[in-house]
Structure formats: C-alpha cells, structure tokens
Motif scaffolding. Structure first.
Motif, short mmCIF file in Angstrom:
data_model
loop_
_atom_site.label_atom_id
_atom_site.label_comp_id
_atom_site.label_asym_id
_atom_site.label_seq_id
_atom_site.Cartn_x
_atom_site.Cartn_y
_atom_site.Cartn_z
N PRO A 45 6.36 -5.22 -1.13
CA PRO A 45 6.90 -5.32 0.19
C PRO A 45 7.72 -3.86 0.67
O PRO A 45 7.45 -3.53 1.89
CB PRO A 45 8.21 -5.91 0.38
CG PRO A 45 7.82 -7.12 -0.80
CD PRO A 45 6.97 -6.32 -2.00
N SER A 46 7.93 -2.91 -0.47
CA SER A 46 8.16 -1.75 -0.13
C SER A 46 7.20 -0.68 0.46
O SER A 46 7.27 0.33 1.21
CB SER A 46 8.66 -0.92 -1.30
OG SER A 46 7.76 -0.80 -2.23
N LYS A 47 5.85 -1.25 0.29
CA LYS A 47 4.67 -0.66 0.79
C LYS A 47 4.18 -0.95 2.00
O LYS A 47 3.20 -0.63 2.75
CB LYS A 47 3.53 -0.59 -0.51
CG LYS A 47 3.83 -0.09 -1.64
CD LYS A 47 2.76 -0.27 -2.59
CE LYS A 47 3.16 0.25 -3.82
NZ LYS A 47 2.11 0.00 -5.06
N TYR A 48 4.74 -2.08 2.62
CA TYR A 48 4.14 -2.69 3.95
C TYR A 48 4.44 -1.61 4.93
O TYR A 48 3.67 -1.67 5.96
CB TYR A 48 5.23 -4.18 4.34
CG TYR A 48 4.76 -5.10 3.56
CD1 TYR A 48 3.96 -5.12 2.57
CD2 TYR A 48 5.73 -6.26 3.73
CE1 TYR A 48 3.84 -6.33 1.81
CE2 TYR A 48 5.53 -7.25 2.62
CZ TYR A 48 4.55 -7.38 2.02
OH TYR A 48 4.45 -8.57 1.18
N ILE A 49 5.46 -0.70 4.88
CA ILE A 49 5.62 0.24 6.25
C ILE A 49 4.32 1.30 6.05
O ILE A 49 3.91 1.59 7.09
CB ILE A 49 6.95 0.87 5.91
CG1 ILE A 49 7.11 1.78 6.99
CG2 ILE A 49 6.88 1.77 4.72
CD1 ILE A 49 7.32 1.32 8.29
N LYS A 50 3.72 1.52 4.71
CA LYS A 50 2.79 2.34 4.85
C LYS A 50 1.17 1.73 5.23
O LYS A 50 0.21 2.12 5.80
CB LYS A 50 2.28 2.94 3.51
CG LYS A 50 3.44 3.97 3.16
CD LYS A 50 3.13 4.83 1.88
CE LYS A 50 1.93 5.77 2.12
NZ LYS A 50 1.96 6.78 0.84
N MET A 51 1.29 0.19 5.04
CA MET A 51 -0.03 -0.50 5.51
C MET A 51 -0.12 -0.23 6.85
O MET A 51 -1.08 -0.31 7.39
CB MET A 51 0.25 -2.20 5.24
CG MET A 51 -0.10 -2.43 3.72
SD MET A 51 0.24 -4.14 3.72
CE MET A 51 -1.06 -4.74 4.62
#
Length: 352
Positions: A262-268
């Motif tokens: 979930p911490s990578k959703y912003i980069k998705m």
C-alpha cells in the motif's frame, strides 16, 4: 478511434513501482488539499460545540512551541501551559480531523512529518526499525492520519517507536480509525486494543470531535456509473486531448493491489489525470476490500477523478463488511468514492 487503438491509455495493472525510504520520507507532508490548512480556515459546525473546542485544544497544544518571553524586572515570569506530548483526534469521517491535523503540522517549527499509519510502517520496512527511529528522532512533531488498528504487529511496532520518540522530546498528533461499534469510542482507542500499548495512550490527550460529514452527503449519495459505450468514448476523448487516463477491469486492479505494498499505491497513480474502471463488482473478501480502501485514500488525496462501469463504487462493500469491525473505515471510503465519481472533490483545505 477505439480504446484498443488509443496507445495513450495507461494500465494500472502494468505498474509495479518500487519505493525507497528516502522517497517515503520526502512524501511525509500533508496532501495537496491541506497545503494551506489553518485553524482559522477550519469551519466548525455550531451544532457540535466539540468542533470549536477541538480547535482551542490544538491551539493550546501548539503553544508548546512558542518561545518563552523574558520576564520584566518587576513582572512575574509567565509559566508555560503544560500539555501532554500527544494529542489524539477521535471522531467520524467528514468532521475535519485531517484538516486540523494539517493545521497543527503547519504551526510546528523545524523538522516535522505528516503521513498515514501505512506510510510510517512502510518507512520502517524500508529503513528498518533503528533507521526509521534515527530519521524521525529530533523532529518537533509527527502527525499520523488514521491510526490503524488492523494489524497487532504493526500497531505494537508503531507504539514502541512513538514511545521512544516521545521520550526524546518529539510531540505526536494522530487521528482515529476506531470502528464505531468497538470498545473505546470516545477514548484513546488503542488502549482497548492491546495491553502492551496502554503506556502509549497515557502520553495522549484525547480530543473528541462530533458532527456530521461536512459535505452532508454522508453515505446516501451514489457514485456515478456509465455504460460501456459512454466509458469508451470518455476515455478515448480524454486520451486524445493529452490527458493521462487509465483503463482497467475492476477485478484485475483489485488482484494487482494484492501484489503491491500500500505504501507504493501513490507511485502507481503518479502522473495520472483520470482513472477508468470497468465492470465494478461487489467485493466479498475483506483483505481485498481493505486494500481498495487504502488505494482510494491515495486517489482521493491526489484528487484524481474516477469514471467507471458496473455497480456504483459506493456499493462494492457487502453487508457483512458494513456491519463489521471496519464499518467506519468502509463508510469513509464510500464517501470518498462518491466524491471521486461525481466531481465533488472538496476545495483545498476542506476535507476531514
């Protein structure tokens, strides 16, 4: 031109970003809509006095950073108002908790951090526990939006870290993620979650914020859904004029979210202007639903509109979920999904 012929359309399911500890730390600031949030721009509902009272409580909390004025020769020394090192905002969605948290962050001097519970746990994952503590040590304020109680291990790790930071002089502010039917509503919820973190709750003053969703939409509204033909025309038109638009089957996206932290959703969703979802279906898997909630939070913070087909997004959580321990979390997400599909995103500084 058809959707298949439009090479500009992006597939979120083809994005598997990586993220470093330094990148996570750089993102630990309030979302764009709270860039100018202040106590003065918060609009309390006069039907709920606890909202105005919360503003005064936080102003008092912020006085800890005011420099001591030297006393005159014949005057008495002014005594600093003593407050606990932590403040915990407990209330429903749409009452202004995040706005007030961001306003407090802006009041704090020096090095400070603002992020979700997930972002802080991701920071620990990237840097290790000792590395995260070293990075955060010496900061004047750490703000944690939506303190999570989903995972006992993460919760205990966070409480241990926060206890260390408080002991070193850092002040902590958090908003609640307490299910409405859980024990501890109106108190520091974590003290009812695990015995091991009762010591942390002693560092906090709980500030209860009552009220209705400021949008007065609550969860009775409806996410806007379109038919497949209108969806394709919309996506093609957006892509043709240079918008970065995505198109993914809902089930495919939900499955892909399970493979990305979930911490990578912003980069998705980095660089995306509009998100397109087809054939939205009701979810019956709790873990999939919680991942979708985390994803929608990032989409909402980034203010990215959503166009969709299938069942309205606000109906994706089944009755068992809405009646369970994460009810409050799901209802907050429902409110956000309605806003994302109807163009009712709040003006800067107006969110919860």
């Amino acid at each position: 031109m058809t959707l298949e012929q439009t090479g500009a359309v992006v597939r979120l399911t083809e994005r598997t970003p990586s993220i470093t500890g330094a990148e996570i730390a750089a993102e630990l600031v309030p979302p764009p809509q709270f860039e100018h949030a202040t106590f003065e721009s918060y609009r309390p509902d006069h039907d709920y006095p606890s909202q105005a009272a919360a503003v005064e409580k936080l102003k008092t909390f912020a006085k800890a950073w005011e420099p001591q004025r030297p006393a005159g020769f014949f005057s008495r020394s002014r005594k600093r108002i003593e407050t606990k090192p932590g403040v915990y905002l407990d209330g429903g969605f749409g009452v202004g908790k995040t706005h007030l948290l961001a306003a407090l962050w802006h009041e704090a001097p020096g090095r400070k951090y603002f992020g979700t519970f997930i972002e802080y746990t991701a920071l620990v994952g990237a840097l290790g526990y000792a590395g995260a503590v070293k990075l955060l040590s010496g900061s004047t304020l750490i703000c944690i939006d939506e303190f999570e109680l989903d995972d006992p291990g993460d919760t205990m790790m966070m409480t241990r870290m926060l206890s260390e930071l408080v002991a070193s002089g850092t002040r902590i502010a958090a908003t609640s993620n307490t299910p409405p039917n859980a024990l501890g509503e109106g108190r520091f919820a974590a003290s009812d979650f695990l015995r091991e973190i009762q010591a942390l709750s002693g560092h906090f003053e709980t500030v209860r914020i009552d009220g209705l969703d400021y949008r007065r939409r609550d969860t009775e509204g409806r996410a806007l859904t379109v038919d497949p033909e209108a969806f394709e025309k919309t996506v093609v038109a957006l892509a043709s004029r240079g918008e970065a638009v995505t198109s993914d089957a809902f089930d495919d996206l939900v499955a892909h979210l399970a493979t990305v932290h979930p911490s990578k959703y912003i980069k998705m969703i980095s660089g995306i202007d509009v998100i397109g979802l087809t054939d939205v279906q009701v979810l019956h898997d709790q873990m999939a639903a919680l991942r979708l909630v985390a994803f929608i939070d990032r989409v909402y913070d980034a203010e990215i509109p959503v166009v969709q087909t299938g069942v309205p997004l606000n109906t994706v959580f089944d009755d068992e979920m809405l009646g369970g321990g994460y009810r409050k979390k799901y209802l907050r997400s429902v409110s956000r999904m309605i806003a994302l599909t109807t163009g009712e995103l709040p003006p800067h500084g107006d969110e919860d």
